[in-house]
Design a protein around this motif. Structure first.
Motif, PDB file in Angstrom:
ATOM      1  N   UNK A 169      -4.157   9.251   3.261  1.00  0.00           N
ATOM      2  CA  UNK A 169      -5.519   9.148   2.730  1.00  0.00           C
ATOM      3  C   UNK A 169      -5.955   7.691   2.814  1.00  0.00           C
ATOM      4  N   UNK A 170      -7.258   7.471   2.683  1.00  0.00           N
ATOM      5  CA  UNK A 170      -7.787   6.104   2.705  1.00  0.00           C
ATOM      6  C   UNK A 170      -7.094   5.264   1.637  1.00  0.00           C
ATOM      7  N   UNK A 171      -6.879   5.868   0.487  1.00  0.00           N
ATOM      8  CA  UNK A 171      -6.258   5.159  -0.634  1.00  0.00           C
ATOM      9  C   UNK A 171      -4.824   4.732  -0.278  1.00  0.00           C
ATOM     10  N   UNK A 172      -4.076   5.651   0.321  1.00  0.00           N
ATOM     11  CA  UNK A 172      -2.698   5.332   0.706  1.00  0.00           C
ATOM     12  C   UNK A 172      -2.670   4.260   1.796  1.00  0.00           C
ATOM     13  N   UNK A 173      -3.633   4.363   2.713  1.00  0.00           N
ATOM     14  CA  UNK A 173      -3.698   3.408   3.818  1.00  0.00           C
ATOM     15  C   UNK A 173      -4.048   2.007   3.304  1.00  0.00           C
ATOM     16  N   UNK A 174      -4.896   1.969   2.277  1.00  0.00           N
ATOM     17  CA  UNK A 174      -5.290   0.682   1.700  1.00  0.00           C
ATOM     18  C   UNK A 174      -4.117  -0.069   1.099  1.00  0.00           C
ATOM     19  N   UNK A 175      -3.138   0.691   0.602  1.00  0.00           N
ATOM     20  CA  UNK A 175      -1.951   0.057   0.010  1.00  0.00           C
ATOM     21  C   UNK A 175      -1.144  -0.668   1.080  1.00  0.00           C
ATOM     22  N   UNK A 176      -1.187  -0.142   2.290  1.00  0.00           N
ATOM     23  CA  UNK A 176      -0.408  -0.715   3.388  1.00  0.00           C
ATOM     24  C   UNK A 176      -1.197  -1.830   4.068  1.00  0.00           C
ATOM     25  N   UNK A 177      -2.489  -1.564   4.259  1.00  0.00           N
ATOM     26  CA  UNK A 177      -3.373  -2.506   4.945  1.00  0.00           C
ATOM     27  C   UNK A 177      -3.533  -3.796   4.147  1.00  0.00           C
ATOM     28  N   UNK A 178      -3.321  -4.923   4.794  1.00  0.00           N
ATOM     29  CA  UNK A 178      -3.485  -6.191   4.093  1.00  0.00           C
ATOM     30  C   UNK A 178      -2.236  -6.618   3.360  1.00  0.00           C
ATOM     31  N   UNK A 179      -1.250  -5.721   3.302  1.00  0.00           N
ATOM     32  CA  UNK A 179       0.008  -6.093   2.650  1.00  0.00           C
ATOM     33  C   UNK A 179       1.171  -5.971   3.630  1.00  0.00           C
ATOM     34  N   UNK A 180       1.340  -4.752   4.154  1.00  0.00           N
ATOM     35  CA  UNK A 180       2.448  -4.541   5.081  1.00  0.00           C
ATOM     36  C   UNK A 180       2.003  -4.670   6.532  1.00  0.00           C
TER      37      UNK A 180
END
Ligand SMILES: Nc1ncnc2c1ncn2[C@@H]1O[C@H](COP(=O)(O)OP(=O)(O)O)[C@@H](O)[C@H]1O
Ligand SMILES: [Mg+2]
Length: 157
Positions: A81-92
């Motif tokens: 989901x967009x929410x799950x992707x946001x956790x990865x994007x910009x961090x991992x």
């Protein structure tokens, strides 16, 4: 070696155009293992940016991945989901965009644009995030970190 950290498996990407759907990239395939650095070289228009944007789930709306899969840590990124992707994007997984003048938000001062990422992805307080941002500015040898923190992008070269 164990399984790849990032597995770009036979992906094809196409665009919806006025003349119908056109496949632009065909069966791009590469694997990246932990601690590996991979450079992708190719002439302008060969698909480097599209491939990278696909990994981050940031393809333009007219583009579509028509086949293949993008696995990160064994997980298909397209199913997140967009929410799950946001956790990865910009961090991992992060992208350093070309054209810094258009990549920064012109209406926001430089420092807070970095602090915002830290607040989103770490447990740092506002004060700690600012200190960390100044430390990072210093680390990449920006002159006078405190003054750069407080200016808008158009005020610096
Ligand atoms: N928004 C778009 N609509 C249609 N075609 C596009 C669009 N963006 C990129 N392309 C096409 O996709 C191909 C790959 O582009 P790109 O990934 O930007 O190449 P590179 O980063 O290697 O220079 C190019 O042929 C380009 O014309
Ligand atoms: Mg490019």
């Amino acid at each position: 070696m164990s399984h790849p950290l990032l597995n770009i498996h036979q992906i094809s990407i196409g665009f919806q155009t006025d003349n119908g759907f056109r496949e632009t990239l065909q069966q791009v395939d590469f694997q990246l293992y932990k601690n590996e650095i991979l450079g992708i070289v190719g002439e302008s228009g060969s698909g480097k940016s599209l491939t990278s944007l696909a990994v981050l789930g940031l393809l333009p709306s007219s583009a579509k991945i028509t086949e293949g899969e993008i696995l990160y840590n064994g997980e298909d990124l397209s199913t997140l989901s967009t929410k799950q992707l946001r956790k990865i994007r910009g961090k991992e997984i992060s992208m350093i965009f070309q054209e810094p003048m258009s990549s920064l938000n012109p209406s926001m001062k430089c420092g807070p644009q970095v602090t915002e990422i830290l607040l989103e992805h770490t447990a740092l307080s506002k004060k700690e995030a600012k200190a960390e941002t100044l430390r990072l500015f210093e680390k990449v040898k920006l002159p006078r970190p405190e003054s750069i923190y407080d200016v808008y992008p158009h005020q610096i070269s």
